[in-house]
Design an enzyme around this catalytic site. Structure first.
Site, PDB file in Angstrom:
ATOM      1  N   ASP A 265      -9.082   3.861  -2.065  1.00 40.19           N
ATOM      2  CA  ASP A 265     -10.056   4.275  -1.053  1.00 40.19           C
ATOM      3  C   ASP A 265     -11.328   4.855  -1.662  1.00 40.19           C
ATOM      4  O   ASP A 265     -11.528   6.072  -1.703  1.00 40.19           O
ATOM      5  CB  ASP A 265      -9.400   5.289  -0.107  1.00 40.19           C
ATOM      6  CG  ASP A 265      -8.199   4.673   0.607  1.00 40.19           C
ATOM      7  OD1 ASP A 265      -8.060   3.433   0.586  1.00 40.19           O
ATOM      8  OD2 ASP A 265      -7.401   5.439   1.186  1.00 40.19           O
TER       9      ASP A 265
ATOM     10  N   GLU B 237       2.577   5.097  -4.032  1.00 40.20           N
ATOM     11  CA  GLU B 237       2.543   6.012  -5.206  1.00 40.20           C
ATOM     12  C   GLU B 237       3.861   6.740  -5.410  1.00 40.20           C
ATOM     13  O   GLU B 237       4.169   7.049  -6.571  1.00 40.20           O
ATOM     14  CB  GLU B 237       1.393   7.006  -5.017  1.00 40.20           C
ATOM     15  CG  GLU B 237       0.022   6.362  -5.106  1.00 40.20           C
ATOM     16  CD  GLU B 237      -0.307   5.423  -3.935  1.00 40.20           C
ATOM     17  OE1 GLU B 237       0.111   5.718  -2.799  1.00 40.20           O
ATOM     18  OE2 GLU B 237      -0.962   4.407  -4.174  1.00 40.20           O
TER      19      GLU B 237
ATOM     20  N   ASP C 108       0.846  -1.196   0.000  1.00 38.09           N
ATOM     21  CA  ASP C 108       0.000   0.000   0.000  1.00 38.09           C
ATOM     22  C   ASP C 108       0.887   1.254   0.000  1.00 38.09           C
ATOM     23  O   ASP C 108       2.102   1.166   0.187  1.00 38.09           O
ATOM     24  CB  ASP C 108      -0.897  -0.046   1.248  1.00 38.09           C
ATOM     25  CG  ASP C 108      -1.979   1.017   1.216  1.00 38.09           C
ATOM     26  OD1 ASP C 108      -2.321   1.496   0.128  1.00 38.09           O
ATOM     27  OD2 ASP C 108      -2.480   1.366   2.307  1.00 38.09           O
TER      28      ASP C 108
END
Ligand code: GLC
Length: 755
Positions: free
Chosen positions: A459, A391, A388
């Site tokens: 999300d 980015e 997770d």
């Protein structure tokens, strides 16, 4: 003042070692052939010999023929014609019989504004565009613009852009023709599908790097996806357990809670395979640690989970906490493994653990170090690894552009950071687990990530609109080679209504990755947190998932061998049928070869569905529908509209409680009546190891022949023994059949039955 340079006329060109090199006063262009349907164009101001790609895994062809005239250079393959105009230098693609597929804008072609590189293309009157992977908006992207810049898109909306991932690949459709274009450039990039150019041009470009694209000229969307995934790789066979139901939450706070939830699934006989630990299993959010108070004995928790037929997936984020005596911090510091400022200082950003450094996943030594650290999790028995925040995310979401990854600055390669983390995780865990398949899930990605990981869409929010958007994201990811995809079912943020939870769960049955997940502080989301009646509907839909697993696993095999996704926008099936782009129907998709699914809001008890030409059967009732039109069908919460195509062949099984449960040993072959012969490749293997790469699979073609009135199974290929020993044919939509509820021995040789 910004310097604008537009590609001018050819001054010289030469062909050598499979490369056509063309020079103009401004730039150098290189043309390479990868296959008769794939041509690469690279245009740079200064060619760099270090010509690498994160995405591409194939080699160029070393020879091709040129045809030259006074004004053009042409490359002709069996499928494609590239006509290069010399003055000015422009690249125009045609079918072999000279129908235009995609042409440079004559005036502007490829050009630069300082470092920014852009290509302007002619826009055709009826041109549609699909693709770019995880992008909001409509299936047909005509008239819209997008940016690729991997972003922690907290609370993203129906219109947010960019989101977490970058797939600079789209497919253009016009005049009954198809083409694909993959702009392989990891800088911040832009696509404009004719939004503001007076219907004249589409364009794509990036803040830096080369104009580097692969042009795909195959006809048919499926063929282009096959070519694109040949070039960038296809997914491996996933562990079978990862196709079961997955229960996640931020966070189950203790080993006891994880076990209690798992036990409740078994007690209530709701099938499930996977439990998750989100960030709170760690000590102070330090990656590769366990919280000693709440998870005192991870191994015994794992043993207990495994004895119940569960697997565990744990989260890992890239941010390494700055804390003395923390192993990963010390090792990273000692070996200089972190991303840096140009003066050599380690970059510091804030994420869950507080002040953090970030591994430089662009370096092989760092990837190996990261990969080897997974023993902290695998020793306890963890089988899945959830990547997770890659980015990469840092609070403030504005990592300075002066930070270096490898020998590049952040803006040059940011879009590939998540992919490199997933690669490190995959390579490392694959090595540790030996012959066992790891399951890797990643939030950020770049083209080619399908080789390492499944993805989910970050999300999202618990609303009907997000459920529908999620389906479009999944369908669109499938166009860009990502077959193993999912969304947070129920919506990550906010609390879904019970009706939405039920509906979304029923769509989860038909989502490649079926995972329920929720934000901290939200109401508990497990199937039994709703009232009794809803729990029963949720249970039935999860059971349906398990019944379909033989079909789903075979569909993953198809994806592994062809690149075709599991959830397929109807644009793959009927690209030139206008109605499938209609915003009322654009979320519909084929789930594998045989099933059409129509996602519908939780508030609608009837809904309009567009059924393409042909006959269809409602899966739940066998009611027959004639396609080529819109039908209004009931859509109560108990019955998501799902249709089997006439002639569909769907292998199923009885409900099991998990994929570890061996079931009743009966393979059910369901067939829906149709006028045309059909076939389906049934595939099975041990679902766990890499032995299938050495022939340990069980594969046979199931054929339905309505003229001869037969159903047959080809002889078994491969050395694996099926876990099924009986076969039952279940025929739907036939008037009278001899074969009814007959159980036959499943023989390895060819089998044929008359119905
Ligand atoms: C991010 C992830 C989410 C996860 C949370 C806590 O928001 O997208 O899935 O639950 O971080 O780790």
């Amino acid at each position: 003042m910004m310097q604008v340079e537009i590609l001018g006329s050819v001054t010289e060109f030469k062909q050598q070692n499979g490369t056509l090199t063309i020079k103009t006063a401004e730039a150098e262009a290189r043309v390479y052939l990868y296959s008769p349907t794939i041509i690469r164009i690279n245009i740079s101001k200064k060619h760099s010999e270090a010509d690498t790609s994160f995405a591409v895994i194939q080699q160029l062809l070393t020879d091709f023929k040129l045809d030259e005239s006074a004004t053009t250079i042409e490359i002709n393959t069996s499928a494609l014609k590239l006509r290069i105009n010399k003055s000015p230098l422009r690249f125009n693609f045609y079918t072999a019989d000279s129908k235009p597929l995609s042409e440079d804008d004559e005036r502007f072609g490829t050009n630069w504004q300082n470092e920014r590189v852009i290509t302007y293309r002619k826009l055709y009157a009826d041109e549609k565009f699909i693709g770019l992977g995880e992008k909001t908006g409509n299936l047909n992207r005509r008239g819209t613009v997008y940016t690729n810049w991997n972003t922690d898109a907290v609370d993203y909306t129906l219109y947010s852009d960019p989101l977490y991932k970058t797939f600079p690949f789209f497919i253009g459709l016009h005049s009954g023709l198809t083409y694909g274009l993959f702009f392989d450039n990891t800088h911040k990039s832009y696509f404009d599908f004719g939004a503001t150019t007076d219907e004249q041009m589409s364009w794509f470009g990036a803040d830096g790097g080369d104009m580097n694209y692969y042009f795909f000229g195959a006809q048919g969307v499926a063929k282009i996806i096959e070519d694109y995934t040949w070039l960038t790789g296809r997914m491996e066979m996933p562990p079978l357990w990862s196709l079961g139901y997955q229960q996640c939450r931020w966070s189950y706070m203790s080993a006891k809670e994880v076990l209690d939830i798992a036990k409740t699934f078994r007690k209530k006989k709701i099938p499930a395979d996977v439990m998750y630990c989100d960030i709170d299993y760690m000590e102070g959010f330090k990656i590769f640690t366990w919280n000693k108070k709440t998870f005192p004995d991870p191994k015994s928790m794992m043993d207990e989970l495994k004895s119940m037929g569960f697997r565990l997936v744990t989260i890992v984020d890239p941010g390494i906490k700055i804390e003395e005596d923390y192993q990963q911090y010390n090792e990273g510091l000692a070996n200089d493994y972190f991303a840096k400022y140009p003066n050599g200082e380690n970059y510091t950003g804030y994420v869950w653990p507080g002040r953090c450094h970030f591994p430089d996943f662009f370096r092989q030594d760092v990837r190996e170090w990261w990969g080897a650290a997974f023993t902290a999790l695998t020793d306890a028995g963890v089988d899945g690894f959830w990547n997770d925040m890659n980015e990469p995310a840092a609070w403030g979401q504005n990592m300075p552009w002066i930070v270096k990854f490898g020998d590049k600055y952040m803006p040059e390669v940011r879009n590939a950071y998540g992919m490199e983390m997933a690669r490190a995780t995959y390579d490392g865990t694959r090595k540790i687990l030996g012959n066992k398949r790891p399951f890797v899930l990643t939030r950020a990605a770049y083209s080619g990530t399908q080789r390492y990981a499944a993805v989910w869409t970050g999300d999202n929010t618990g609303t009907d609109e997000h459920m529908l958007l999620g389906q479009r994201l999944v369908n669109s990811l499938g166009i860009t080679g990502l077959s193993f995809t999912g969304v947070d079912i129920g919506g990550f943020s906010g609390d879904p209504t019970p009706e939405l939870m039920v509906r979304w769960n029923s769509l989860g049955t038909y989502t490649p990755m079926f995972r329920n997940h929720a934000i901290k502080g939200s109401k508990m989301r497990e199937p039994w947190q709703w009232d009794k009646a809803n729990e029963q509907i949720i249970k039935k839909d999860i059971e349906q998932r398990y019944k379909l697993l033989p079909y789903i696993y075979s569909s993953f095999y198809q994806s592994h061998t062809t690149g075709l996704p599991i959830s397929r926008t109807l644009a793959i099936y009927k690209p030139f049928d206008e109605l499938i782009y209609d915003t009322r129907f654009q979320n519909q998709f084929m789930f594998g070869d045989a099933l059409l699914v129509a996602p519908v809001e939780s508030t609608k008890t009837t809904t309009d569905v567009y059924l393409p030409k042909g006959n269809w059967y409602r899966l739940s009732s066998n009611e027959k529908y004639k396609g080529g039109k819109t039908v209004n069908v009931p859509s109560p919460l108990t019955d998501l509209p799902v249709f089997a195509k006439a002639g569909a062949i769907i292998p199923m099984q009885s409900v099991t409680q998990s994929t570890a449960d061996s079931g009743d040993g009966i393979l059910q072959i369901h067939i829906w009546n149709g006028k045309e012969a059909n076939e389906f490749v049934y595939y099975e293997d041990d679902g766990l190891s890499y032995d299938y790469e050495n022939g340990a699979f069980y594969k046979r073609t199931i054929r339905f022949n309505p003229i001869k009135k037969t159903v047959s199974l080809s002889a078994v290929e491969g050395t694996f023994s099926s876990r099924f020993h009986k076969v039952k044919f279940v025929l739907h939509g036939f008037d009278r059949v001899k074969l009814k509820n007959v159980l036959l021995d499943l023989k390895d040789g060819e089998m044929e039955v008359i119905f």
